[in-house]
Design an enzyme around this catalytic site. Sequence first.
Site: not given
Ligand code: NAD
Length: 421
Positions: A262
Amino acid sequence: MAAEHVLVIGLGYVGLPLAIQAAAAGFEVTGFDTSASIVDGLNAGRSHVDDVSDAEVAGMLARGFRATADEQSLGPQDVIVICVPTPLSESDGPDLTAVKAATAAAGRWLRAGTLVSLESTTYPGTTDEVVRPVLEKISGLAAGIDFSLAFSPERIDPGNPDFGFANTPKIVGGITPSCTEAAAGFYGRVCERVVRAKSAREAEMAKLLENTYRHVNIALVNEMAIFCRELGIDLWDAIGCAATKPFGFQPFYPGPGVGGHCIPIDPNYLSYKVRTLGYPFRFVELAQEINGRMPRYVTDRAAELLNRHARPLNGARVLLLGVTYKKDIADQRESPARPIAVKLRDRGAQLTYHDPYVDSWAVGGEPVPRATDLDDAAASADLVILLQAHHDYDLPAIAATAQLLLDTRGAAPAAPHVEAL
Ligand SMILES: NC(=O)c1ccc[n+]([C@@H]2O[C@H](COP(=O)([O-])OP(=O)(O)OC[C@H]3O[C@@H](n4cnc5c(N)ncnc54)[C@H](O)[C@@H]3O)[C@@H](O)[C@H]2O)c1
């Protein structure tokens, strides 16, 4: 009535808690993730996310959830939520590869009446300008008429014991008012409070405003930490005093740099968008510069502290405590511990690390030895650097044992051989 089908694309920190909540709310939930190991782990009842327990995964499986890495095994969906990563490209711009791939998959499985919600953090306009055309082209249906399309930013705060998916208000913004209502209807069933944005763009902007606000305020106190030290002022004490003001002030604290997704990554998405207008987003760029310099500052302070005790950094045994980006979680993404380790090693330090959440740690492809006995390691190191004040750490005991302690969190008790950042 048959349960409605929800497809969660991307089963990470954001997608997994959502899948659990949707399954608990009675939806028939399928998770699609390109990582076979994550899919296999979840189907075997194993969580890979800090705030989600194996028992919660087992509960979701018992409610009919299944994860798959095979897109062809999916079926038509009522709701599709996209939670895939939004990293930076090599030129530090947005990399929407995963969002586009996930959107294409969503396009193949939506039908008339489906709601598609994008949760990945991204620049304002993505839902309308990037996601919408892909969905319409692949499905042959019209967004806002045949199906609904919205953006709903995730506000997951890993390790926060008080606020999780269900009790954190959920912003929703559709590309049309009826899309907003469709999204509000879905999220209203999985979380306690839904907030309607004017459109998808305001919802996208709200998330980046929240992240940028933290980024800028952390940079403010990091810059203050540097000059306060030279002025002989205890900034942590000053922040504690300022925080007693019952209005108009929110405390932020200095640290060794910013980590996670973030703060260091997401504001780049906004500055990218602003740059398309022909001018920079100066606050974000300044915050990036200041926060990005903190690992170097920590390394310089380590060298200075050792020098004052007639020891060179070159050859010094340095113990790094806490290498995750945030306390009490295992997530290492963008952790400042990494650039700090690189810089210390470049200057000849012999590194070890200790972290109750990290079993093995390699920096630049080279493993850093793990200290198993914290007392021994703290006593035998020439310098201990506290990078992450995990709750497990008994800081008075560590401070009593260490020969020299550089405390980048302002969390250790004061002592002549302990220095705060
Ligand atoms: N982690 C946090 O605290 C948080 C908080 C707010 C927003 N976000 C946002 O949410 C989004 C996801 O973040 P996250 O932390 O969950 O990421 P993450 O890396 O934990 O999880 C993402 C998942 O998506 C999968 N993936 C990648 N490409 C893919 C595809 N084409 N099809 C299907 N699956 C696919 C990956 O294997 C992974 O398991 C990002 O944009 C991030 O900025 C994250």
